[in-house]
Structures are given as structure tokens and as C-alpha cells.
Design a protein around this motif. Structure first.
Motif, mmCIF file in Angstrom:
data_model
loop_
_atom_site.group_PDB
_atom_site.id
_atom_site.type_symbol
_atom_site.label_atom_id
_atom_site.label_comp_id
_atom_site.label_asym_id
_atom_site.label_seq_id
_atom_site.Cartn_x
_atom_site.Cartn_y
_atom_site.Cartn_z
ATOM 1 N N ILE A 1 -54.681 28.066 11.764
ATOM 2 C CA ILE A 1 -54.884 26.979 12.725
ATOM 3 C C ILE A 1 -56.071 26.119 12.299
ATOM 4 N N ILE A 2 -57.149 26.761 11.885
ATOM 5 C CA ILE A 2 -58.339 26.030 11.444
ATOM 6 C C ILE A 2 -58.028 25.218 10.196
ATOM 7 N N LYS A 3 -57.287 25.799 9.262
ATOM 8 C CA LYS A 3 -56.913 25.075 8.040
ATOM 9 C C LYS A 3 -56.076 23.845 8.367
ATOM 10 N N ALA A 4 -55.157 23.977 9.301
ATOM 11 C CA ALA A 4 -54.296 22.852 9.671
ATOM 12 C C ALA A 4 -55.116 21.718 10.288
ATOM 13 N N ILE A 5 -56.080 22.065 11.135
ATOM 14 C CA ILE A 5 -56.917 21.044 11.773
ATOM 15 C C ILE A 5 -57.790 20.344 10.733
ATOM 16 N N GLU A 6 -58.350 21.127 9.798
ATOM 17 C CA GLU A 6 -59.213 20.537 8.776
ATOM 18 C C GLU A 6 -58.433 19.635 7.826
ATOM 19 N N GLU A 7 -57.201 19.976 7.504
ATOM 20 C CA GLU A 7 -56.395 19.157 6.597
ATOM 21 C C GLU A 7 -56.066 17.797 7.209
ATOM 22 N N GLU A 8 -55.936 17.742 8.533
ATOM 23 C CA GLU A 8 -55.676 16.464 9.204
ATOM 24 C C GLU A 8 -56.853 15.511 9.057
ATOM 25 N N GLN A 9 -58.078 16.061 8.984
ATOM 26 C CA GLN A 9 -59.283 15.239 8.967
ATOM 27 C C GLN A 9 -59.682 14.799 7.563
ATOM 28 N N LEU A 10 -59.024 15.286 6.523
ATOM 29 C CA LEU A 10 -59.377 14.915 5.152
ATOM 30 C C LEU A 10 -58.930 13.489 4.858
ATOM 31 N N LYS A 11 -59.735 12.785 4.048
ATOM 32 C CA LYS A 11 -59.362 11.441 3.613
ATOM 33 C C LYS A 11 -58.318 11.541 2.515
ATOM 34 N N LYS A 12 -57.486 10.520 2.423
ATOM 35 C CA LYS A 12 -56.442 10.504 1.387
ATOM 36 C C LYS A 12 -57.040 10.228 0.011
ATOM 37 N N GLU A 13 -57.918 9.218 -0.062
ATOM 38 C CA GLU A 13 -58.541 8.861 -1.338
ATOM 39 C C GLU A 13 -59.998 9.298 -1.315
ATOM 40 N N VAL A 14 -60.326 10.263 -2.170
ATOM 41 C CA VAL A 14 -61.694 10.766 -2.259
ATOM 42 C C VAL A 14 -62.303 10.244 -3.552
ATOM 43 N N PRO A 15 -63.497 9.648 -3.501
ATOM 44 C CA PRO A 15 -64.121 9.143 -4.728
ATOM 45 C C PRO A 15 -64.547 10.296 -5.643
ATOM 46 N N VAL A 16 -64.392 10.081 -6.936
ATOM 47 C CA VAL A 16 -64.816 11.085 -7.911
ATOM 48 C C VAL A 16 -66.259 10.760 -8.298
ATOM 49 N N ILE A 17 -67.199 11.506 -7.725
ATOM 50 C CA ILE A 17 -68.607 11.293 -8.037
ATOM 51 C C ILE A 17 -69.200 12.594 -8.553
ATOM 52 N N ASN A 18 -70.092 12.457 -9.504
ATOM 53 C CA ASN A 18 -70.768 13.596 -10.095
ATOM 54 C C ASN A 18 -72.270 13.438 -9.932
#
Length: 115
Positions: free
Chosen positions: A4-21
């Protein structure tokens, strides 16, 4: 419960994440709320560290403003982060650049990665 926690967290993730180092110079466009108005403020500096994973991933950016070092930790998937723009890649050999805190001027610069 864990699913349940994984499902809720996946909804809140952005689609495009910048690749920063670590060592990269970035511009972070952050939303700032002042009363009932909302505006975007740019925070440009060097990435000191990248931590975590998933929805808890954060990165810390350091800049000098009027001779004073300012650090801000930004959540990668926060709705308050409009976008992260890569200005230049840095050439570093460490995972965290904590030593930059004690340096001032040209010593605090990170070399640019040239390919």
C-alpha cells in the motif's frame, strides 16, 4: 501494508526526473508562496550531495550570496520544484563535497568536465 505504501509513493513520483550528479552546477526553479501570490525563484549553485531513492530522494545545492554560503536541500519529486536545469557538469572524485564548505573564492570552484 508495504504494498500500500509503495503504491501511494509511486503516484507521487515525477515522470521526468533530471539526471544530476555531485559537482554539477544547476539552476533550481522553486515555487515560493507569498501570501496569496505564488512565484518562481531561481537558486543556482553546485550540487554537494545526492541522497536517498524513490520519493525520498533529495539533493543539496550550495551557492555564495553576498559573501555568505547558502545551502538548500531540495526533494527531487517535490511539487515545489518546478524544474532543475543543468548549467555545467563538474569533474569530481567524491560522493559528497563537504570540503567545499570551508573554502572561499577560487578554491571553492569545481572543474568542468570536458568530453
Amino acid at each position: 501494508m508495504n504494498e500500500i505504501i509503495k503504491a501511494i509513493e509511486e503516484e507521487q513520483l515525477k515522470k521526468e526526473v533530471p539526471v544530476i550528479n555531485v559537482g554539477d552546477t544547476v539552476k533550481v526553479y522553486g515555487k515560493i508562496k507569498e501570501g496569496n501570490r505564488e512565484r518562481i525563484q531561481v537558486f543556482e549553485g553546485v550540487v554537494l550531495k545526492v541522497q536517498g531513492g524513490g520519493s525520498r530522494a533529495t539533493f543539496t545545492v550550495r551557492k555564495t550570496s553576498n559573501g555568505v554560503g547558502v545551502e538548500k536541500t531540495w526533494p527531487v519529486h517535490s511539487p515545489n520544484v518546478e524544474k532543475v536545469e543543468l548549467v555545467r557538469k563538474g569533474k569530481v572524485r567524491r560522493a559528497k563535497l563537504n570540503y567545499l564548505r570551508s573554502r572561499v573564492g577560487k578554491k571553492a570552484k569545481v572543474k568542468e568536465l570536458v568530453k
